[in-house]
Design a protein around this motif. Structure first.
Motif, PDB file in Angstrom:
ATOM      1  N   SER A 245      57.920 -56.061   3.882  1.00  0.00           N
ATOM      2  CA  SER A 245      57.333 -57.408   3.769  1.00  0.00           C
ATOM      3  C   SER A 245      58.108 -58.415   4.615  1.00  0.00           C
ATOM      4  O   SER A 245      57.520 -59.366   5.143  1.00  0.00           O
ATOM      5  CB  SER A 245      57.256 -57.849   2.315  1.00  0.00           C
ATOM      6  N   TYR A 246      59.401 -58.216   4.793  1.00  0.00           N
ATOM      7  CA  TYR A 246      60.194 -59.108   5.639  1.00  0.00           C
ATOM      8  C   TYR A 246      59.771 -58.986   7.098  1.00  0.00           C
ATOM      9  O   TYR A 246      59.720 -59.978   7.821  1.00  0.00           O
ATOM     10  CB  TYR A 246      61.685 -58.797   5.485  1.00  0.00           C
ATOM     11  N   ILE A 247      59.442 -57.776   7.538  1.00  0.00           N
ATOM     12  CA  ILE A 247      58.972 -57.579   8.912  1.00  0.00           C
ATOM     13  C   ILE A 247      57.627 -58.272   9.112  1.00  0.00           C
ATOM     14  O   ILE A 247      57.395 -58.934  10.115  1.00  0.00           O
ATOM     15  CB  ILE A 247      58.841 -56.072   9.241  1.00  0.00           C
ATOM     16  N   ASP A 248      56.722 -58.091   8.168  1.00  0.00           N
ATOM     17  CA  ASP A 248      55.370 -58.633   8.305  1.00  0.00           C
ATOM     18  C   ASP A 248      55.314 -60.143   8.123  1.00  0.00           C
ATOM     19  O   ASP A 248      54.536 -60.826   8.791  1.00  0.00           O
ATOM     20  CB  ASP A 248      54.433 -57.992   7.284  1.00  0.00           C
ATOM     21  N   PHE A 249      56.073 -60.648   7.210  1.00  0.00           N
ATOM     22  CA  PHE A 249      56.000 -62.064   6.870  1.00  0.00           C
ATOM     23  C   PHE A 249      57.372 -62.673   7.114  1.00  0.00           C
ATOM     24  O   PHE A 249      57.956 -62.469   8.146  1.00  0.00           O
ATOM     25  CB  PHE A 249      55.537 -62.232   5.425  1.00  0.00           C
ATOM     26  N   ASN A 250      57.899 -63.408   6.191  1.00  0.00           N
ATOM     27  CA  ASN A 250      59.241 -63.964   6.298  1.00  0.00           C
ATOM     28  C   ASN A 250      59.861 -63.954   4.903  1.00  0.00           C
ATOM     29  O   ASN A 250      59.272 -63.445   3.964  1.00  0.00           O
ATOM     30  CB  ASN A 250      59.195 -65.373   6.905  1.00  0.00           C
ATOM     31  N   LEU A 251      61.041 -64.498   4.785  1.00  0.00           N
ATOM     32  CA  LEU A 251      61.762 -64.424   3.516  1.00  0.00           C
ATOM     33  C   LEU A 251      61.042 -65.111   2.353  1.00  0.00           C
ATOM     34  O   LEU A 251      60.922 -64.512   1.283  1.00  0.00           O
ATOM     35  CB  LEU A 251      63.183 -64.966   3.674  1.00  0.00           C
ATOM     36  N   PRO A 252      60.529 -66.332   2.497  1.00  0.00           N
ATOM     37  CA  PRO A 252      59.851 -66.949   1.344  1.00  0.00           C
ATOM     38  C   PRO A 252      58.650 -66.149   0.850  1.00  0.00           C
ATOM     39  O   PRO A 252      58.447 -65.998  -0.354  1.00  0.00           O
ATOM     40  CB  PRO A 252      59.421 -68.324   1.872  1.00  0.00           C
TER      41      PRO A 252
ATOM     42  N   PHE B 149      58.055 -64.344  -2.735  1.00  0.00           N
ATOM     43  CA  PHE B 149      56.842 -64.618  -3.497  1.00  0.00           C
ATOM     44  C   PHE B 149      56.141 -63.316  -3.888  1.00  0.00           C
ATOM     45  O   PHE B 149      55.755 -63.132  -5.047  1.00  0.00           O
ATOM     46  CB  PHE B 149      55.901 -65.511  -2.678  1.00  0.00           C
ATOM     47  N   LEU B 150      55.976 -62.397  -2.940  1.00  0.00           N
ATOM     48  CA  LEU B 150      55.333 -61.110  -3.229  1.00  0.00           C
ATOM     49  C   LEU B 150      56.123 -60.313  -4.266  1.00  0.00           C
ATOM     50  O   LEU B 150      55.551 -59.676  -5.147  1.00  0.00           O
ATOM     51  CB  LEU B 150      55.163 -60.293  -1.947  1.00  0.00           C
ATOM     52  N   THR B 151      57.437 -60.356  -4.168  1.00  0.00           N
ATOM     53  CA  THR B 151      58.290 -59.657  -5.125  1.00  0.00           C
ATOM     54  C   THR B 151      58.151 -60.271  -6.516  1.00  0.00           C
ATOM     55  O   THR B 151      58.100 -59.554  -7.517  1.00  0.00           O
ATOM     56  CB  THR B 151      59.758 -59.696  -4.662  1.00  0.00           C
TER      57      THR B 151
END
Length: 129
Positions: A92-99, A103-105
């Motif tokens: 998810s960090y690769i696809d999106f960013n940290l925030p 949020f997904l987590t």
């Protein structure tokens, strides 16, 4: 004498297996740390390409999209062993960013917590399956 030699080889082989298994289970956090501290930039061709890989493969299987990308994670070398096992945050960090990763987590943790609570309250395991 030969018996002792063979026994020593088997013991060393067993220790190597145990060392490798412990490396495999303990490696996700250091692997993610190395990735985050490196300057490697990985881009996604699709939105959520790594995070929703199974979903995209399903859509491709039923011929809704053309998605035939095989993703393998980059290997990181630690002494004599290499690993491509990261934590669940990596994709998810690769696809999106940290925030968005946080949020997904949080959404995932909330959903699993709710299902666990339902299974305990109703004493029914079907909510966990």
């Amino acid at each position: 004498m030969l018996y002792l030699y063979l026994e020593e080889i088997l013991i060393l082989h067993l220790f190597y297996k145990i060392d490798y298994i412990s490396f495999y289970f303990g490696c996700p956090v250091p692997s993610l740390n190395v990735f985050l501290n490196s300057n490697n930039v990985v881009h996604s061709d699709f939105i959520g390409e790594h995070t929703f890989l199974s979903f995209y493969r399903f859509l491709s299987k039923i011929h809704l999209i053309d998605f035939n990308i095989r993703r393998s994670l980059d290997f990181i070398k630690f002494r004599s062993l290499a690993s491509n096992v990261y934590t669940s945050f990596y994709r998810s960090y690769i696809d999106f960013n940290l925030p968005i990763t946080l949020f997904l987590t949080s959404i995932s943790g909330f959903a699993y917590g709710k299902l666990y609570k339902l299974s305990n309250e109703k004493s029914n395991i079907k909510y966990l399956l």
